[in-house]
Design an enzyme around this catalytic site. Structure first.
Site, PDB file in Angstrom:
ATOM      1  N   TYR A  52       3.451  -0.458  -2.587  1.00  0.00           N
ATOM      2  CA  TYR A  52       3.196  -1.824  -3.052  1.00  0.00           C
ATOM      3  C   TYR A  52       2.622  -1.814  -4.463  1.00  0.00           C
ATOM      4  O   TYR A  52       1.695  -1.056  -4.770  1.00  0.00           O
ATOM      5  CB  TYR A  52       2.249  -2.531  -2.086  1.00  0.00           C
ATOM      6  CG  TYR A  52       2.194  -4.015  -2.274  1.00  0.00           C
ATOM      7  CD1 TYR A  52       3.363  -4.766  -2.276  1.00  0.00           C
ATOM      8  CD2 TYR A  52       0.988  -4.679  -2.437  1.00  0.00           C
ATOM      9  CE1 TYR A  52       3.321  -6.145  -2.442  1.00  0.00           C
ATOM     10  CE2 TYR A  52       0.937  -6.050  -2.594  1.00  0.00           C
ATOM     11  CZ  TYR A  52       2.114  -6.775  -2.601  1.00  0.00           C
ATOM     12  OH  TYR A  52       2.081  -8.138  -2.768  1.00  0.00           O
ATOM     13  N   ARG A  89       1.123  -4.202  -6.253  1.00  0.00           N
ATOM     14  CA  ARG A  89      -0.053  -5.003  -6.621  1.00  0.00           C
ATOM     15  C   ARG A  89      -1.277  -4.368  -5.985  1.00  0.00           C
ATOM     16  O   ARG A  89      -1.588  -4.615  -4.823  1.00  0.00           O
ATOM     17  CB  ARG A  89       0.124  -6.460  -6.170  1.00  0.00           C
ATOM     18  CG  ARG A  89       1.261  -7.163  -6.899  1.00  0.00           C
ATOM     19  CD  ARG A  89       1.329  -8.638  -6.575  1.00  0.00           C
ATOM     20  NE  ARG A  89       2.450  -9.256  -7.264  1.00  0.00           N
ATOM     21  CZ  ARG A  89       3.672  -9.421  -6.742  1.00  0.00           C
ATOM     22  NH1 ARG A  89       3.907  -9.013  -5.503  1.00  0.00           N
ATOM     23  NH2 ARG A  89       4.630  -9.986  -7.431  1.00  0.00           N
ATOM     24  N   HIS A 119      -5.016  -1.334  -0.980  1.00  0.00           N
ATOM     25  CA  HIS A 119      -3.781  -0.556  -0.923  1.00  0.00           C
ATOM     26  C   HIS A 119      -3.950   0.760  -1.665  1.00  0.00           C
ATOM     27  O   HIS A 119      -4.876   0.944  -2.456  1.00  0.00           O
ATOM     28  CB  HIS A 119      -2.615  -1.318  -1.570  1.00  0.00           C
ATOM     29  CG  HIS A 119      -2.599  -2.772  -1.257  1.00  0.00           C
ATOM     30  ND1 HIS A 119      -2.546  -3.247   0.020  1.00  0.00           N
ATOM     31  CD2 HIS A 119      -2.646  -3.866  -2.063  1.00  0.00           C
ATOM     32  CE1 HIS A 119      -2.545  -4.571  -0.004  1.00  0.00           C
ATOM     33  NE2 HIS A 119      -2.629  -4.966  -1.250  1.00  0.00           N
ATOM     34  N   ASP A 128       3.963  -9.912   2.427  1.00  0.00           N
ATOM     35  CA  ASP A 128       3.339  -8.862   1.615  1.00  0.00           C
ATOM     36  C   ASP A 128       1.891  -8.586   2.032  1.00  0.00           C
ATOM     37  O   ASP A 128       1.181  -9.489   2.486  1.00  0.00           O
ATOM     38  CB  ASP A 128       3.375  -9.236   0.130  1.00  0.00           C
ATOM     39  CG  ASP A 128       4.748  -9.018  -0.490  1.00  0.00           C
ATOM     40  OD1 ASP A 128       5.587  -8.371   0.167  1.00  0.00           O
ATOM     41  OD2 ASP A 128       4.980  -9.488  -1.617  1.00  0.00           O
ATOM     42  N   GLU A 176      -2.052 -13.332  -0.933  1.00  0.00           N
ATOM     43  CA  GLU A 176      -0.954 -14.290  -0.972  1.00  0.00           C
ATOM     44  C   GLU A 176      -0.062 -14.105   0.257  1.00  0.00           C
ATOM     45  O   GLU A 176       0.362 -15.073   0.885  1.00  0.00           O
ATOM     46  CB  GLU A 176      -0.139 -14.121  -2.259  1.00  0.00           C
ATOM     47  CG  GLU A 176      -0.852 -14.553  -3.523  1.00  0.00           C
ATOM     48  CD  GLU A 176      -1.219 -16.035  -3.531  1.00  0.00           C
ATOM     49  OE1 GLU A 176      -0.406 -16.867  -3.096  1.00  0.00           O
ATOM     50  OE2 GLU A 176      -2.340 -16.364  -3.975  1.00  0.00           O
ATOM     51  N   ASP A 183      -1.146  -8.565   0.937  1.00  0.00           N
ATOM     52  CA  ASP A 183      -2.237  -8.992   0.061  1.00  0.00           C
ATOM     53  C   ASP A 183      -2.641 -10.406   0.446  1.00  0.00           C
ATOM     54  O   ASP A 183      -2.142 -10.963   1.431  1.00  0.00           O
ATOM     55  CB  ASP A 183      -1.841  -8.893  -1.416  1.00  0.00           C
ATOM     56  CG  ASP A 183      -0.584  -9.706  -1.742  1.00  0.00           C
ATOM     57  OD1 ASP A 183      -0.166 -10.547  -0.905  1.00  0.00           O
ATOM     58  OD2 ASP A 183      -0.004  -9.494  -2.818  1.00  0.00           O
ATOM     59  N   GLU A 222       9.073 -12.164   3.091  1.00  0.00           N
ATOM     60  CA  GLU A 222       9.124 -13.077   1.947  1.00  0.00           C
ATOM     61  C   GLU A 222      10.447 -13.029   1.203  1.00  0.00           C
ATOM     62  O   GLU A 222      10.967 -14.033   0.759  1.00  0.00           O
ATOM     63  CB  GLU A 222       7.995 -12.742   0.965  1.00  0.00           C
ATOM     64  CG  GLU A 222       6.630 -13.121   1.447  1.00  0.00           C
ATOM     65  CD  GLU A 222       5.544 -12.625   0.507  1.00  0.00           C
ATOM     66  OE1 GLU A 222       5.539 -13.062  -0.653  1.00  0.00           O
ATOM     67  OE2 GLU A 222       4.720 -11.806   0.927  1.00  0.00           O
TER      68      GLU A 222
END
Length: 603
Positions: free
Chosen positions: A298, A300, A342, A84, A88, A86, A8
């Site tokens: 990570y 988030r 995570h 990433d 998204e 997750d 990303e």
């Protein structure tokens, strides 16, 4: 070219490229490449009548990026999607696969939770297929947000000139507005305290009236306070001394919400700023070893889980640097709403101590990294031990309590002490039945206080506890509320350093109208249930089309009723005529604030 890797972030591509070597070309999609189109019925980009089928289009600013990616993909023997880890990120990987004509069931999805040499190479040794459960969950969330955002925003703009509404945004605003109404409705109640100051061997200490004739002391007015004051003029007797030792356990390693809260209270960073700094620490910084390295896992996450490798390395460090008595156990506590996808936020290597790499970090990067490092290490250390002393001083049936405390073992505070505000309160040596005179006994008038306005940290805490929003959305929600002019984050007073949310008139009006017409869906419980449904879709336990249809059937009658019955707010008149057509000039709200417009616009 043998292998193409798409990530990303351009910054992330540099870090990963260093680890993979010359057989891999690492490029960036620069975030999402496409979104729901703004066309079709009501401009939703969603065909509601045909199973909520979405129509996607490449974002204008990503057309050149996608063109370049397609050219690179054609030249590659293998394309890896390493966005990433997750929902998204999974959705971005799927959109890339769609646009680049890559099979979505091939093992070309690579995910890792820390950008370090070993983690990256291990992930590339175990690629997997795109997780379509996560993709469907993200797509469902996006469709819900589009429907609510477009349709509610259009309604509110036409009726009361509000700029927008959102599935989670409006519930967060509702919390702020409801708190403001509680404050406005609050009626202070008078009460009094009786406080005594003592001194022994040049050591002063305070005591406060706690009981009257064995019952809890309650002084409701000045008359009662003066009666108690008159009865407490002689010598006091030490009637009780209690010694106890308590433990203060280390706080768990950070999750997204607790990092945002602690960075707010300890570093005065906004949630948005915190996440921006953390993103950079995650993606990688050059710390003098020939390229960028990811410094934290990570950022988030809603899990406090830590890897076995990190736990072992932390225990080795604690034993070596501090000794066996500082070793603590491993605790984990995941909320019922957490996805546990995570680990907690932690340093990728304890060898990268904050002081060791300080020269490579900006001041704000250093402060946040130091906080994350200390919290993760401290979470695996022994509790602090505190000796507490409670002394009762009495006369005429009036008991005063003095409290003292002394840290007898620092435990985890050896590492986390910079962020701890507790202080020792040492009482002089006293004995039971000892007589002592007060230097001063003073009645003090007080009034009960209304609930405090929301700080950014407290709002995030309540959103997390209520199960609304997710780690990736807290900062964005808070930012949107302010950008729309619904609430302002300002200092509580001139002397205060703390900023709190003050809702605007438009913010209050927006919540009132949503409460009037959409109370069954714009509320904490329904929003939390919807988040739970999205989790079930991700896990494959809920059909996404059924979930959307159930929402649609509940939402559309409410929307129709609102259009029919919501009173239209008249625009405020300026009191002058338009120089072009003679119509009334009125005030309107735009993206840059209030402005003057002709009432006949856009005719």
């Amino acid at each position: 070219m043998k292998n193409l890797v798409i990530v990303e972030s351009p910054s992330k591509s540099k870090t990963i490229g260093k680890y993979l070597g010359s057989d891999f070309e690492v490029v960036s999609s620069k975030g999402h490449i496409r979104d729901l189109a703004i066309k079709g019925k009501d401009g939703l980009g969603v065909d509601v009548e045909n199973g909520f089928t979405p129509t996607y289009e490449i974002s204008k600013d990503k057309r050149d990026v996608v063109k370049q990616l397609k050219e690179e993909a054609k030249k590659a023997d293998k394309v890896y999607l390493s966005t990433d880890p997750d929902r998204e990120g999974e959705a971005i990987a799927w959109h890339l696969a769609q646009e680049l004509d890559l099979p979505t069931d091939a093992d070309n999805r690579v995910a890792f939770h820390e950008i370090t040499h070993d983690a990256v190479l291990d992930a590339f040794n175990h690629p997997r297929a795109i997780d379509m459960g996560l993709v469907r969950s993200q797509e469902t969330r996006r469709i819900l947000d589009r429907i609510i955002g477009f349709k509610l925003s259009k309604l509110l703009h036409s009726k009361i000139q509000s700029k927008s509404a959102g599935r989670v945004q409006s519930v967060a605003l509702k919390l702020i507005v409801e708190r403001e109404k509680e404050i406005k409705a609050f009626i202070p109640v008078e009460y009094w305290t009786l406080d005594a100051k003592f001194s022994k061997e040049s050591k002063e200490f305070q005591a406060h009236l706690s009981k009257i004739d064995g019952a809890k002391a309650e002084l409701h007015n000045q008359e009662e306070a003066e009666k108690a004051f008159a009865a407490c003029q002689g010598s006091f007797t030490v009637t009780s001394i209690q010694q106890t030792e308590g433990r203060r356990n280390a706080k768990l390693a950070f999750i997204t919400s607790t990092l945002q809260q602690e960075a707010s209270t300890k570093l005065s960073y906004s949630a948005k700023r915190t996440m921006s700094i953390a993103q950079r620490l995650y993606e990688g910084i050059d710390i003098g070893r020939g390229g960028q390295e990811g410094l934290i896992t990570y950022m988030r996450t809603d899990s406090t889980r830590l890897s076995d490798v990190f736990i072992q390395s932390a225990h080795d460090l604690i034993l070596k640097e501090y000794g066996k008595e500082y070793m603590g156990g491993y605790r984990v506590k995941n909320d019922a709403n957490s996805q546990d996808a995570h680990e907690a936020i932690r340093p990728t290597s304890l060898n990268n101590t904050p002081e060791k790499i300080r020269t490579y970090l900006s001041p704000e990067q250093y402060k946040l990294y130091k906080l994350i490092y200390a919290r993760a290490l401290a979470s695996l250390m022994a509790p602090a031990r505190v000796a507490s002393q409670t002394v009762i001083l009495s006369q005429n049936g009036y008991d005063f309590t003095a409290n003292g405390s002394r840290q007898v073992f620092d435990g985890y505070l050896k590492v986390y002490g910079d962020y701890d505000s507790s202080k020792d309160v040492i009482l002089p040596v006293l004995k039971e039945k000892e007589m002592i005179d007060a230097e001063e006994v003073k009645p003090n008038q007080h009034f009960t206080e209304p609930p405090a306005r929301y700080t950014e940290a407290k709002l995030i805490k309540d959103m997390e506890e209520d199960g609304i929003g997710r780690p990736s959305t807290y900062a964005m929600i808070i930012d949107t509320i302010q950008a729309r002019g619904y609430a302002a984050l300002e200092r509580a007073s001139e002397s205060s350093k703390t900023k709190v949310f003050f809702p605007s008139e438009q913010g209050i009006l927006t919540v009132e109208k949503l409460d009037e017409f959409f109370s069954s869906i714009i509320n904490v419980r329904y929003t939390a249930e919807m988040e739970h449904e999205l989790d079930e879709i991700a896990e494959g336990n809920r059909n996404n089309t059924d979930a959307l249809l159930q929402f649609w059937n509940k939402f559309t009658p409410l929307l129709d009723a609102a259009y029919a019955n919501m009173e239209k707010k008249e625009l405020e008149k300026v009191g002058e005529k338009c120089p072009e057509c003679g119509g009334e000039l009125v005030y309107r709200n735009g993206r840059f604030g209030k402005f003057i417009s002709c009432s006949n616009f856009p005719k």
